[in-house]
Design a protein around this motif. Structure first.
Motif, PDB file in Angstrom:
ATOM      1  N   THR A   1       2.401  -3.147  -8.223  1.00 26.50           N
ATOM      2  CA  THR A   1       1.576  -2.661  -7.297  1.00 26.50           C
ATOM      3  C   THR A   1       0.635  -1.352  -7.958  1.00 26.50           C
ATOM      4  O   THR A   1      -0.359  -0.885  -7.064  1.00 26.50           O
TER       5      THR A   1
ATOM      6  N   ALA B   1      -5.433  -7.115  -2.953  1.00 22.78           N
ATOM      7  CA  ALA B   1      -3.959  -6.904  -2.475  1.00 22.78           C
ATOM      8  C   ALA B   1      -3.308  -8.203  -2.314  1.00 22.78           C
ATOM      9  O   ALA B   1      -2.062  -8.536  -2.357  1.00 22.78           O
TER      10      ALA B   1
ATOM     11  N   GLN C   1       0.441  -0.947   0.290  1.00 23.92           N
ATOM     12  CA  GLN C   1      -0.824  -0.851   0.921  1.00 23.92           C
ATOM     13  C   GLN C   1      -0.934  -0.217   2.313  1.00 23.92           C
ATOM     14  O   GLN C   1      -1.822   0.588   2.742  1.00 23.92           O
TER      15      GLN C   1
ATOM     16  N   LEU D   1      -3.325  -1.130  -7.435  1.00 22.46           N
ATOM     17  CA  LEU D   1      -3.602  -0.727  -6.050  1.00 22.46           C
ATOM     18  C   LEU D   1      -4.116   0.508  -6.120  1.00 22.46           C
ATOM     19  O   LEU D   1      -4.629   1.391  -5.082  1.00 22.46           O
TER      20      LEU D   1
ATOM     21  N   GLY E   1      -9.254  -5.458   0.585  1.00 21.82           N
ATOM     22  CA  GLY E   1      -7.922  -5.700   0.685  1.00 21.82           C
ATOM     23  C   GLY E   1      -7.837  -7.402   0.222  1.00 21.82           C
ATOM     24  O   GLY E   1      -6.490  -7.800   0.049  1.00 21.82           O
TER      25      GLY E   1
END
Length: 416
Positions: free
Chosen positions: A36, A261, A165, A39, A258
Motif C-alpha cells: 500500500t 489503487a 484507500q 498510495l 483511484g
C-alpha cells in the motif's frame, strides 16, 4: 495396518494445513501492508510538503534494509524458531508504521517507513515463513505448499489497498497507518504455529548439523545459485518500481482517480492464482525453466503496456497479467534452493539470495522517484524493467538444479 498408517498420517496433514494457513496470514498482513505504500506518495507530498524523491527513498530504503536483514532473520529462524522472530518482526513493523504516521518531516519518515519497517518485513515474510513450510512439506509437495502460502498471502494486497484507500480518504494518513500497525500486531503470535509445524517436519526431513559458514561457502561456489541470485535482482527491481510508482504514473497519463489503487488490488487478486499456479508448475516442471518463462512473459507485458495507448481496459489487462507473474518467483526460487541444497539452512540461503532481490527493489523504488524528479517522466525506468527482465530470463535457463551433497564436517568424532 492401513488404519494405523492413517492415524500416523493425519496429524502431519493437519500440521501442514495449519502451517500453510498461519504462513498465509502472516504473509498476507506483511506483504499486503507494504504494497500500500505507493498510495501514500501523493498524500505525503501534498499534505506534508515532502518531495517525491524523499518519500520514494524512504519506501526504497525499507526494501534495502529488508534485504540486508533477511539473511540474519532467516538464520535466526533456522536456529531459534519462527515464534520469536515473527513476534519481534511484527512489533518492529508496527512501530515503524506508527512512527511514519506521526512523522512531521523526512527524517522520522525514513526511520519509520525505511529502517523499522524494513527490519519488520524481513522477520515476517518469505525468508522466515517459506522455510518453515518447506520443512514440514514433503519434497514432492514442497513447491505446491510454498505456492499456496504465497497465494494466500496475496489476499492481503487485495484487502489492504481498498481498506487503506477508504480510511485515508475518510480520516487521513495517520489513521490509516495506525490501523495497519494494529493489524500487524494481530499476527505476531502466529509464529508459534510455524514453529510447531517446523518441529513436526524436522522429524521427517532432519539433516546433518553442518556449520552455516560451510553451507554458504558451498552455495557461493555453485554457478546455479549465483545465476539465481543475479536473476532475483530483476524481480525486486520490476515489482518495487511498479508497486511504488504505478498509481502516480497513471495519474500522469490522465487516468481516472483511484485506478492506480484498483490496479494494485487487481495485481494482488490475480497473484493469488499466479502464485498457486507457479507452485503447481514448479512441482511438475524444472523450476528454473518456469522462472525463465515467467520473467520473459512479465517483460513482454511491461513493454507492451508502456508502448501501447493507456486506457482503463489496458490497465486492467496489464494488472491481471502482472498479477499472474507477480510473486510466483518466490516459491519457485525458494523451492529451487531447497532442491539443490536441502532445507536445513533454507532460511539463510534464501535470505542471501533475497538480498539481491531487495537491492533491486531499492533501486526500482528510489530511481523511479529520482528519474521522475530529474526528467518529469518515468520512461527510462519502464525501459529498464523490460531490459532487465529479458536478461533475467536468459540467466535462469542454464541453471543446474541437481542436488548437491552437504559439505563434509571438518572434524569427525574419533572411532571407538
Amino acid at each position: 495396518m492401513s488404519t494405523a498408517n492413517s492415524k500416523r498420517f493425519a496429524p502431519l496433514v493437519n500440521t501442514t494445513t495449519l502451517v500453510i494457513l498461519a504462513g498465509a496470514l502472516v504473509l498476507s498482513a506483511a506483504m499486503g501492508i507494504r504494497q500500500t505504500f505507493g498510495l501514500f506518495i501523493g498524500p505525503f507530498s501534498f499534505d506534508r510538503g515532502l518531495p517525491v524523491t524523499l518519500i520514494a527513498f524512504a519506501i526504497a530504503l525499507h526494501n534495502l534494509v529488508w534485504g540486508f536483514a533477511q539473511p540474519f532473520a532467516g538464520a535466526a529462524a533456522d536456529r531459534y524458531g519462527s515464534a520469536p522472530v515473527v513476534a519481534f518482526g511484527a512489533t518492529t513493523f508496527a512501530a515503524g508504521l506508527g512512527l511514519a504516521a506521526v512523522a512531521p518531516g523526512g527524517a522520522m519518515l525514513i526511520v519509520g517507513m525505511g529502517l523499522l519497517v524494513g527490519i519488520g518485513v524481513s522477520c515476517t515474510t518469505f525468508g522466515v515463513v517459506l522455510p518453515a513450510v518447506g520443512r514440514v512439506a514433503s519434497p514432492e509437495k514442497r513447491s505446491m505448499a510454498m505456492g499456496l502460502v504465497s497465494a494466500g498471502g496475496s489476499a492481503g494486497q487485495v484487502l489492504m489497498i481498498p481498506l487503506v484507500q477508504t480510511i485515508r480518504l475518510g480520516s487521513g494518513i495517520a489513521a490509516s497507518l495506525f490501523a495497519l500497525a494494529f493489524l500487524m500486531l494481530l499476527v505476531a503470535p502466529l509464529g508459534i504455529v510455524l514453529d510447531r509445524g517446523a518441529r513436526a517436519g524436522a522429524t521427517v526431513h532432519a539433516a546433518p548439523a553442518v556449520p552455516l559458514r560451510d553451507v554458504l561457502r558451498q552455495a557461493v561456489r555453485h554457478r546455479g545459485y549465483r545465476l539465481l541470485t543475479l536473476g532475483f535482482f530483476t524481480c525486486g527491481f520490476q515489482l518495487a518500481f511498479i508497486s511504488t510508482h504505478l498509481p502516480e504514473y497513471l495519474t500522469l497519463c490522465h487516468m481516472p482517480l483511484g485506478l492506480g489503487a484498483t490496479a494494485l488490488a487487481l495485481i494482488g487478486l490475480f497473484n493469488m492464482a499466479g502464485s498457486w499456479g507457479c507452485g503447481w508448475l514448479g512441482g511438475r516442471f524444472r523450476q528454473h525453466y518456469v522462472l525463465g518463462w515467467l520473467y520473459l512473459i512479465r517483460s513482454v507485458t511491461i513493454g507492451a503496456f508502456f508502448l501501447l495507448p493507456k486506457t482503463a481496459e489496458s490497465v486492467v489487462i496489464f494488472a491481471a497479467i502482472m498479477g499472474l507473474t507477480w510473486l510466483g518467483t518466490v516459491p519457485l526460487t525458494s523451492g529451487l534452493v531447497a532442491k539443490v541444497f536441502g532445507t536445513r539452512h533454507l532460511g539463510s540461503l534464501f535470505g542471501v539470495c533475497f538480498l539481491s532481490h531487495q537491492i533491486g527493489s531499492f533501486l526500482g523504488a528510489w530511481l523511479g522517484g529520482l528519474v521522475f524528479d530529474l526528467t518529469g517522466s518515468y520512461s527510462l525506468l519502464w525501459e529498464a524493467t523490460v531490459v532487465s527482465g529479458l536478461i533475467a530470463a536468459l540467466l535462469h535457463f542454464p541453471i543446474d538444479d541437481s542436488a548437491v551433497p552437504a559439505p563434509k564436517l571438518r572434524s569427525q568424532p574419533a572411532a571407538a
